[in-house]
Design a protein around this motif. Structure first.
Motif, PDB file in Angstrom:
ATOM      1  N   TRP A   1       9.950  11.832  15.154  1.00  0.00           N
ATOM      2  CA  TRP A   1      10.204  13.182  15.631  1.00  0.00           C
ATOM      3  C   TRP A   1      11.539  13.239  16.367  1.00  0.00           C
ATOM      4  O   TRP A   1      11.932  12.281  17.032  1.00  0.00           O
TER       5      TRP A   1
ATOM      6  N   LEU B   1       7.325  22.860  23.804  1.00  0.00           N
ATOM      7  CA  LEU B   1       8.214  21.775  23.384  1.00  0.00           C
ATOM      8  C   LEU B   1       8.243  21.752  21.862  1.00  0.00           C
ATOM      9  O   LEU B   1       7.183  21.729  21.215  1.00  0.00           O
TER      10      LEU B   1
ATOM     11  N   PRO C   1      12.524  16.216  21.921  1.00  0.00           N
ATOM     12  CA  PRO C   1      11.900  17.524  22.181  1.00  0.00           C
ATOM     13  C   PRO C   1      12.861  18.501  22.848  1.00  0.00           C
ATOM     14  O   PRO C   1      13.692  18.107  23.666  1.00  0.00           O
TER      15      PRO C   1
ATOM     16  N   GLN D   1       9.734  19.995  18.207  1.00  0.00           N
ATOM     17  CA  GLN D   1      10.301  18.817  17.559  1.00  0.00           C
ATOM     18  C   GLN D   1      10.240  18.986  16.050  1.00  0.00           C
ATOM     19  O   GLN D   1       9.401  19.739  15.524  1.00  0.00           O
TER      20      GLN D   1
ATOM     21  N   TYR E   1       5.080  21.881  17.580  1.00  0.00           N
ATOM     22  CA  TYR E   1       5.312  22.460  18.908  1.00  0.00           C
ATOM     23  C   TYR E   1       4.053  22.322  19.755  1.00  0.00           C
ATOM     24  O   TYR E   1       2.937  22.370  19.256  1.00  0.00           O
TER      25      TYR E   1
END
Length: 251
Positions: A238, A221, A241, A223, A188
């Motif tokens: 990843w 954000l 997001p 992921q 994050y």
């Protein structure tokens, strides 16, 4: 090493590296009677251990037209080769594969079904055009190229003051979850006075985790990436997001 045969130049380059006691071969062969296509840059990965393995390479320039021949074999049975199932760029199958690992290039793919565990394989991809041919030949072991597709359906929800619950679903292409479980990492990120900050947590074996002590009013954000539980291969890319702002306390 080069040789001239009836005005045709044949160039062979052989590189041999020893990594961890095992040999990794890379052979590029170019037979030219004009302007041969560039040597394919081949990348192989196993999206679901042990039965979903693909190799991919960028499409050559359209002039002159180029077609590909791809095959594979076990290292100790090199005379017994099997053809790869070629998947053209722009096809529905190609778009589905490429969606898991986005690239700006148009990619060819080939599917290698039913590979054996703990076995060295050799992949041979040859680009052929009117100007000649160029080949890529390399070896791999299935366990070294495991790379799941990214987790999907990442969700973030409030969970008490300044805490959030992050949940996600495993990659749908990973078909043997009961036999070969996955573990996950969470990334994050946020900006603090214009400076990017990030935290990478894990691994976690569940598909949900509570993150505590985040800053109220700040936007983060989130992921998630997935990796085979015992650490085979590498983590997936990843996930897309997900943005979430931590609610401020209500007085």
């Amino acid at each position: 090493m080069a040789a001239m045969v009836d005005s045709v130049c044949v160039t062979v380059t052989l590189l041999l590296c020893v990594l961890g006691g095992q040999a990794l071969d890379l052979l590029r062969v170019t037979a030219t009677s004009g302007n041969p296509p560039s040597t394919p840059t081949v990348h192989c990965w196993c999206a679901s251990y042990p039965n979903v393995t693909f190799c991919s390479w960028p499409e050559a320039s359209r002039s002159p037209p180029t077609h590909y021949v791809a095959s594979y074999s076990e290292r100790h049975r090199q005379l017994v080769t099997k053809p790869c199932q070629l998947i053209q760029p722009g096809s529905a199958s190609s778009d589905l594969i490429s969606a898991s690992s986005p690239s700006s290039e148009r990619l060819w793919h080939c599917h290698l079904p039913n590979l054996k565990l703990l076995t060295d394989y050799i992949i041979n991809v040859t680009a052929v055009s009117s100007g000649g041919s160029s080949s890529h030949l390399s070896s791999f072991m299935l366990e070294d190229i495991v790379k799941p597709n990214p987790p999907v359906d990442v969700r973030v929800s409030p969970h008490e003051t300044r805490n959030v619950l992050v949940e996600w679903s495993h990659p749908p292409t990973w078909t043997n979850l009961d036999v070969f479980p996955l573990k996950y990492q969470i990334l994050y990120r946020w900006e603090n006075r214009g400076t990017p900050k990030s935290v990478n947590l894990g691994p976690f074996e569940s598909t949900r985790v509570e993150l505590k002590g985040l800053t109220a009013g700040r936007t983060y954000l989130f992921q998630v990436c997935a990796k085979e539980l015992l650490g085979l291969g590498e983590c997936s890319g990843w996930s897309s997001p997900v943005k979430y702002t931590i609610p401020r306390a209500k007085w």
